[in-house]
Write an enzyme that holds these catalytic residues in place. Structure first.
Site, PDB file in Angstrom:
ATOM      1  N   ASP A  23       0.700  -1.390   0.019  1.00 30.05           N
ATOM      2  CA  ASP A  23       0.037  -0.234   0.095  1.00 30.05           C
ATOM      3  C   ASP A  23       1.061   1.130   0.083  1.00 30.05           C
ATOM      4  O   ASP A  23       0.692   2.089  -0.797  1.00 30.05           O
ATOM      5  CB  ASP A  23      -0.884  -0.037   1.108  1.00 30.05           C
ATOM      6  CG  ASP A  23      -2.107  -0.858   1.197  1.00 30.05           C
ATOM      7  OD1 ASP A  23      -2.414  -1.561   0.134  1.00 30.05           O
ATOM      8  OD2 ASP A  23      -2.628  -1.153   1.946  1.00 30.05           O
ATOM      9  N   ARG A 103      -0.382   3.014  17.353  1.00 35.75           N
ATOM     10  CA  ARG A 103      -0.716   4.197  16.306  1.00 35.75           C
ATOM     11  C   ARG A 103      -0.613   5.657  16.946  1.00 35.75           C
ATOM     12  O   ARG A 103      -0.004   6.255  16.224  1.00 35.75           O
ATOM     13  CB  ARG A 103      -2.067   3.874  15.729  1.00 35.75           C
ATOM     14  CG  ARG A 103      -2.199   2.488  15.071  1.00 35.75           C
ATOM     15  CD  ARG A 103      -1.123   2.411  14.108  1.00 35.75           C
ATOM     16  NE  ARG A 103      -1.404   1.359  13.365  1.00 35.75           N
ATOM     17  CZ  ARG A 103      -0.503   0.434  12.970  1.00 35.75           C
ATOM     18  NH1 ARG A 103       0.694   0.775  13.355  1.00 35.75           N
ATOM     19  NH2 ARG A 103      -0.805  -0.636  12.080  1.00 35.75           N
ATOM     20  N   ASP A 132      -7.358   1.736  12.175  1.00 34.76           N
ATOM     21  CA  ASP A 132      -6.249   2.474  12.347  1.00 34.76           C
ATOM     22  C   ASP A 132      -6.532   3.981  11.687  1.00 34.76           C
ATOM     23  O   ASP A 132      -5.790   4.923  12.133  1.00 34.76           O
ATOM     24  CB  ASP A 132      -5.021   1.796  11.547  1.00 34.76           C
ATOM     25  CG  ASP A 132      -4.304   0.928  12.175  1.00 34.76           C
ATOM     26  OD1 ASP A 132      -4.660   0.789  13.401  1.00 34.76           O
ATOM     27  OD2 ASP A 132      -3.502  -0.082  11.771  1.00 34.76           O
ATOM     28  N   SER A 184      -2.450 -10.605   6.588  1.00 34.44           N
ATOM     29  CA  SER A 184      -2.229  -9.045   6.981  1.00 34.44           C
ATOM     30  C   SER A 184      -1.728  -9.183   8.308  1.00 34.44           C
ATOM     31  O   SER A 184      -2.299  -9.558   9.398  1.00 34.44           O
ATOM     32  CB  SER A 184      -3.646  -8.555   6.889  1.00 34.44           C
ATOM     33  OG  SER A 184      -3.577  -6.985   7.310  1.00 34.44           O
TER      34      SER A 184
END
Length: 411
Positions: A23, A103, A132, A184
């Site tokens: 990504d 995060r 996220d 993932s």
């Protein structure tokens, strides 16, 4: 927001949350093509280990002007991991929040770099379905209410992993081609999460051989139990088996020890912030051990009412962290309560690890509220058992009155 509206944005320089995956590698080229902007990549080192190898070369080859790799492991452990551990916070009483509290610290560092570099916007690669996006953006808005946030997955023309791979191939962007065969995953010091492939469907048995990294399978764990001793000071672990260790080193050692015994493999179905149920498998050997040890020590050093109230608030604390609200006034206020409760949560906890089990093996503290003189089943000189008659009569009085009134009135 429609793509043509976003394309009208004037961007000269952006800071991209960069992992080196498909990504974010594709996003570098996409941003430059569509906005003509400089892209500065930022990766926060929270313990990804080998995932950081060769990251700078990859970022530059993908078109970034520079890459910041920020070592924030110490702050991550001391200010985020251990504060959450002290709270005993588990999302939906299961998830140890490994990705959730990583995060905010990464997003905060991104804002600092964006200000330093004079960037117009922060860019992230989160999808519109995930958690996220919320965690990054709530933190960004806390530290800079005005800076632009660009999330390409919400509006770009790419709709699948296959299209991303084709886009990368056309532009000679270096990627790892998995052709839909990769899970993932997210890794840091505290955990590794796995989603996708057969795990996605809750009805399927996990193919552990294909993805376990920190932990062995239960069948492959050691056949002998291992005893460990963890010392806490005010709710924070400070030593392992008598050796004083900083937080980062202690977690790494416990991950290795716990992994050998198949500790901390959690197969969870959780409710995302967006309302979607998802299944994930988490490896958190150190986290599972530390939570259990901390719980045992609290059971000895906290009075019953404080302990029960703290357990209720832990669920709310976990919700705040899960939703990315680390910097909310509520989370900070809950932390003040937690810190007050931890002033006497000091002592040593002995555990035995065996094939996925964390077995209590003794606990000691100078702040222990256990009194052998009062608790003994033998004869004692401090407790008058006759006192219990009046206590029990009064304790049962509301139920007694309710029963009397029910009979009298035919309820």
């Amino acid at each position: 927001m429609e793509y043509n509206i976003m394309k009208n944005l004037e961007l000269k320089k952006v800071v991209l949350a960069y992992s080196g995956g498909l990504d974010t590698s594709v996003m570098i080229a996409w941003l430059k093509e569509n906005f003509g902007c400089e892209v500065i990549a930022v990766s926060g080192n929270v313990g990804q280990e080998s995932e950081l190898d060769g990251l700078e070369e990859k970022a530059l080859n993908s078109g970034a002007s520079k890459l910041y790799i920020e070592d924030i492991q110490k702050e991550f452990v001391e200010d985020f991991v251990f504060n959450t551990l002290k709270a005993g916070a588990k999302y939906e009483n299961q998830y140890l929040l490994g990705t959730a509290f990583a995060r905010p610290i990464i997003a905060r560092r991104m804002i600092e770099i964006a200000h330093k570099e004079g960037a117009d916007a922060i860019v992230h690669g989160c999808t519109g379905k995930g958690n996220d996006q919320v965690r990054f953006e709530t933190t960004i808005r806390h530290f800079d209410p005005e800076i632009k946030i660009v999330a390409p997955w919400r509006f770009w023309e790419i709709k699948s992993r296959e299209e991303e791979e084709a886009y990368a191939a056309q532009r000679n962007i270096p990627i790892n081609k998995n052709n839909g065969s990769a899970y993932s995953e997210d890794r840091n010091l505290w955990h590794i999460s796995h989603e996708g492939l057969e795990i996605e469907n809750p009805a399927n048995a996990p193919k552990y051989d294909n993805f376990l990294t920190l932990s062995k399978k239960f069948e492959d764990a050691k056949d002998e139990a291992e005893e460990i001793i963890i010392e806490f000071v005010e709710g924070v672990p400070v030593s392992l088996n008598g050796e004083k260790l900083d937080g980062v080193s202690l977690i790494k050692k416990l991950n290795k020890i716990g992994g050998e015994h198949a500790i901390g493999i959690d197969d969870i179905i959780e409710n995302r912030i967006t309302g979607i149920k998802v299944r994930g498998i988490y490896e958190n050997p150190a986290g599972s051990i530390l939570y259990r040890a901390h719980e045992i020590l609290e059971s000895l050093t906290l009075d019953g009412d404080t302990l029960k109230f703290k357990q209720m608030l832990a669920l709310k604390y976990a919700d705040e962290v899960y939703k990315g609200l680390w910097y909310s006034k509520l989370r900070e206020s809950l932390q003040s309560f937690v810190d007050e409760t931890q002033k006497r949560v000091s002592g040593t906890v002995k555990l035995k690890l065996y094939k996925g089990n964390i077995i209590p093996n003794g606990v000691e503290s100078k702040y222990s509220l256990f009194s052998e003189e009062f608790a003994t089943f033998g004869e004692d000189g401090v407790y008058d058992q006759y006192d219990s008659q009046g206590f029990v009569n009064l304790f049962a009085l509301p139920l007694k009155i309710e029963a009397i009134q029910s009979r009298k009135n035919g309820w």
